[in-house]
Design a protein around this motif. Structure first.
Motif, PDB file in Angstrom:
ATOM      1  N   GLN A   1      18.437 -40.931  18.360  1.00 48.68           N
ATOM      2  CA  GLN A   1      19.338 -39.973  18.993  1.00 48.68           C
ATOM      3  C   GLN A   1      18.608 -39.122  20.021  1.00 48.68           C
ATOM      4  O   GLN A   1      17.574 -38.522  19.735  1.00 48.68           O
ATOM      5  N   GLY A   2      19.147 -39.108  21.226  1.00 48.49           N
ATOM      6  CA  GLY A   2      18.667 -38.214  22.257  1.00 48.49           C
ATOM      7  C   GLY A   2      17.420 -38.637  23.007  1.00 48.49           C
ATOM      8  O   GLY A   2      16.964 -37.921  23.887  1.00 48.49           O
ATOM      9  N   VAL A   3      16.848 -39.792  22.681  1.00 46.03           N
ATOM     10  CA  VAL A   3      15.629 -40.232  23.364  1.00 46.03           C
ATOM     11  C   VAL A   3      15.987 -40.651  24.793  1.00 46.03           C
ATOM     12  O   VAL A   3      16.819 -41.522  25.009  1.00 46.03           O
ATOM     13  N   LYS A   4      15.351 -39.998  25.759  1.00 50.07           N
ATOM     14  CA  LYS A   4      15.613 -40.270  27.179  1.00 50.07           C
ATOM     15  C   LYS A   4      14.482 -41.057  27.825  1.00 50.07           C
ATOM     16  O   LYS A   4      14.724 -41.875  28.705  1.00 50.07           O
ATOM     17  N   SER A   5      13.237 -40.777  27.430  1.00 48.49           N
ATOM     18  CA  SER A   5      12.118 -41.522  27.990  1.00 48.49           C
ATOM     19  C   SER A   5      10.955 -41.531  27.009  1.00 48.49           C
ATOM     20  O   SER A   5      10.838 -40.648  26.153  1.00 48.49           O
ATOM     21  N   ILE A   6      10.118 -42.567  27.168  1.00 50.05           N
ATOM     22  CA  ILE A   6       8.945 -42.754  26.314  1.00 50.05           C
ATOM     23  C   ILE A   6       7.785 -43.148  27.212  1.00 50.05           C
ATOM     24  O   ILE A   6       7.904 -44.078  28.015  1.00 50.05           O
ATOM     25  N   HIS A   7       6.678 -42.431  27.087  1.00 45.41           N
ATOM     26  CA  HIS A   7       5.469 -42.777  27.835  1.00 45.41           C
ATOM     27  C   HIS A   7       4.352 -43.008  26.819  1.00 45.41           C
ATOM     28  O   HIS A   7       4.016 -42.118  26.046  1.00 45.41           O
ATOM     29  N   VAL A   8       3.807 -44.227  26.836  1.00 47.75           N
ATOM     30  CA  VAL A   8       2.744 -44.607  25.901  1.00 47.75           C
ATOM     31  C   VAL A   8       1.430 -44.717  26.667  1.00 47.75           C
ATOM     32  O   VAL A   8       1.352 -45.422  27.676  1.00 47.75           O
ATOM     33  N   ASP A   9       0.400 -44.033  26.204  1.00 48.34           N
ATOM     34  CA  ASP A   9      -0.941 -44.108  26.787  1.00 48.34           C
ATOM     35  C   ASP A   9      -1.880 -44.637  25.709  1.00 48.34           C
ATOM     36  O   ASP A   9      -2.310 -43.886  24.827  1.00 48.34           O
ATOM     37  N   ILE A  10      -2.175 -45.940  25.776  1.00 46.37           N
ATOM     38  CA  ILE A  10      -2.994 -46.533  24.711  1.00 46.37           C
ATOM     39  C   ILE A  10      -4.435 -46.047  24.773  1.00 46.37           C
ATOM     40  O   ILE A  10      -5.112 -46.003  23.749  1.00 46.37           O
ATOM     41  N   GLN A  11      -4.913 -45.668  25.943  1.00 47.04           N
ATOM     42  CA  GLN A  11      -6.299 -45.202  26.054  1.00 47.04           C
ATOM     43  C   GLN A  11      -6.516 -43.888  25.313  1.00 47.04           C
ATOM     44  O   GLN A  11      -7.539 -43.696  24.668  1.00 47.04           O
ATOM     45  N   SER A  12      -5.560 -42.979  25.415  1.00 45.08           N
ATOM     46  CA  SER A  12      -5.702 -41.686  24.740  1.00 45.08           C
ATOM     47  C   SER A  12      -5.105 -41.695  23.333  1.00 45.08           C
ATOM     48  O   SER A  12      -5.345 -40.778  22.557  1.00 45.08           O
ATOM     49  N   GLY A  13      -4.302 -42.721  23.032  1.00 43.37           N
ATOM     50  CA  GLY A  13      -3.646 -42.775  21.731  1.00 43.37           C
ATOM     51  C   GLY A  13      -2.497 -41.794  21.614  1.00 43.37           C
ATOM     52  O   GLY A  13      -2.165 -41.337  20.526  1.00 43.37           O
ATOM     53  N   ARG A  14      -1.885 -41.491  22.760  1.00 43.92           N
ATOM     54  CA  ARG A  14      -0.792 -40.516  22.770  1.00 43.92           C
ATOM     55  C   ARG A  14       0.505 -41.140  23.264  1.00 43.92           C
ATOM     56  O   ARG A  14       0.504 -42.021  24.113  1.00 43.92           O
ATOM     57  N   VAL A  15       1.589 -40.620  22.713  1.00 45.14           N
ATOM     58  CA  VAL A  15       2.924 -41.019  23.138  1.00 45.14           C
ATOM     59  C   VAL A  15       3.704 -39.742  23.426  1.00 45.14           C
ATOM     60  O   VAL A  15       3.709 -38.809  22.623  1.00 45.14           O
ATOM     61  N   GLU A  16       4.358 -39.714  24.578  1.00 40.96           N
ATOM     62  CA  GLU A  16       5.197 -38.586  24.952  1.00 40.96           C
ATOM     63  C   GLU A  16       6.653 -39.057  24.968  1.00 40.96           C
ATOM     64  O   GLU A  16       6.986 -40.024  25.654  1.00 40.96           O
TER      65      GLU A  16
END
Length: 72
Positions: free
Chosen positions: A28-43
């Motif tokens: 619900q409500g997810v508009k965008s996903i940014h995955v950075d495998i180098q840093s291990g972060r997901v926004e």
């Protein structure tokens, strides 16, 4: 909109980006996903200020995760 920053373990390849994105995209409500495998972060940009469901979905997909409190 709320930006949720997650710290995600075990992401090592481009295939991981696809799996992580698919695990999160239908909530619900997810508009965008940014995955950075180098840093291990997901926004995740979302209309709902909620992260426990996203963390649970990533855990089930094989990617242990938590809120990235450094980015909150």
């Amino acid at each position: 909109m709320t930006e949720i920053h997650l710290s995600v373990q075990d992401m090592e390849s481009q295939a991981c980006i696809k799996v992580v994105t698919q695990a999160l995209q239908d909530f619900q409500g997810v508009k965008s996903i940014h995955v950075d495998i180098q840093s291990g972060r997901v926004e995740v940009t979302r209309t709902v200020n909620k992260s426990d469901d996203l963390i649970h979905a990533l855990d089930i997909a094989g990617f242990p995760s938590s809120l990235d409190l450094d980015e909150q």
